[in-house]
Design a protein around this motif. Sequence first.
Motif, mmCIF file in Angstrom:
data_model
loop_
_atom_site.group_PDB
_atom_site.id
_atom_site.type_symbol
_atom_site.label_atom_id
_atom_site.label_comp_id
_atom_site.label_asym_id
_atom_site.label_seq_id
_atom_site.Cartn_x
_atom_site.Cartn_y
_atom_site.Cartn_z
ATOM 1 N N UNK A 217 63.828 110.794 124.468
ATOM 2 C CA UNK A 217 65.122 111.487 124.364
ATOM 3 C C UNK A 217 65.516 112.320 125.589
ATOM 4 N N UNK A 218 64.556 112.942 126.285
ATOM 5 C CA UNK A 218 64.916 113.758 127.461
ATOM 6 C C UNK A 218 65.722 112.943 128.479
ATOM 7 N N UNK A 219 65.485 111.620 128.513
ATOM 8 C CA UNK A 219 66.127 110.786 129.530
ATOM 9 C C UNK A 219 67.585 110.457 129.195
ATOM 10 N N UNK A 220 68.067 110.926 128.051
ATOM 11 C CA UNK A 220 69.495 110.740 127.767
ATOM 12 C C UNK A 220 70.335 111.489 128.798
ATOM 13 N N UNK A 221 69.734 112.439 129.490
ATOM 14 C CA UNK A 221 70.442 113.131 130.579
ATOM 15 C C UNK A 221 70.923 112.149 131.652
ATOM 16 N N UNK A 222 70.122 111.110 131.934
ATOM 17 C CA UNK A 222 70.535 110.118 132.943
ATOM 18 C C UNK A 222 71.764 109.340 132.484
ATOM 19 N N UNK A 223 71.826 109.085 131.171
ATOM 20 C CA UNK A 223 72.999 108.385 130.621
ATOM 21 C C UNK A 223 74.229 109.284 130.766
ATOM 22 N N UNK A 224 74.068 110.557 130.407
ATOM 23 C CA UNK A 224 75.192 111.500 130.522
ATOM 24 C C UNK A 224 75.670 111.621 131.970
ATOM 25 N N UNK A 225 74.715 111.714 132.910
ATOM 26 C CA UNK A 225 75.093 111.824 134.331
ATOM 27 C C UNK A 225 75.933 110.638 134.762
#
Length: 256
Positions: A217-225
């Motif tokens: 889940x932490x990597x959802x930041x890359x999707x948001x970016x």
Amino acid sequence: MITDTHAHLFWRSYDEDRSGVLARAREAGVDRMIVVGTDVETSTQAFELCKTSEGLYPTAGIHPHDAKASDAGARATIEELCRRTECVAVGETGLDYFKEYSPRSSQLDNFRWHLDLARELHKPVVVHCRDAHEDTARAVADCPGVTGVMHCYTMGPGELAPYLDAGFFISFSGVVTYPRNEDNRLAAAAVPTDRILVETDCPFLAPQSHRGKRNEPALVRSVLECVARERDTTFDELAHATSRNACALFGLPAME
Ligand SMILES: [Zn+2]
Ligand SMILES: [Zn+2]
């Protein structure tokens, strides 16, 4: 606040370090995760896991891959889970004609059963669609009154209309970060701000920066970016909008 709207956190590849995965999510600002079941066993696990930690919300359903196991006994268990107040959505279900692990006829029957259940329970449906746009759009149109999410939307802007017209939300995953998926990025730019969501679909589909590795889940930041860049907005604005949309769709508690 960031909401990962599709995480298979019960997956056995997390058995060794699940609490670390959840801690990393929270450090990354990912406070809420929808834990999506894919069959009787994993839906039951999703409900158990969500009792153990704040900010986790379960769903129950039978994935198109497992549609051939969608018999009366399995459906009775899924229905019982979906009726619980803590259940935020019906699914995941849908159609997958790419892998086609179950015959198309049983996938369609399984999908329609979930749509009917979602309508009856007034809960949203989580839809998986791969190489099955026409049949998916038709099944959704044939079940008016049901809303939900097109999870891991991998198509282009040209396929959005039937889902947006039906009131569905559109969720983007790490797939949007892959260099060759320009069409998917155009779709991410085209979805109205009050209908867009983000997800990891972890442990699958890690974003480009971690491609081929286990996703979390932490990597959802890359999707948001990536999606924020395409939409010409800021990371924080999009994190807020997608969390607000997740509240609206899944009936989550209001954000502080
Ligand atoms: Zn899926
Ligand atoms: Zn999934």
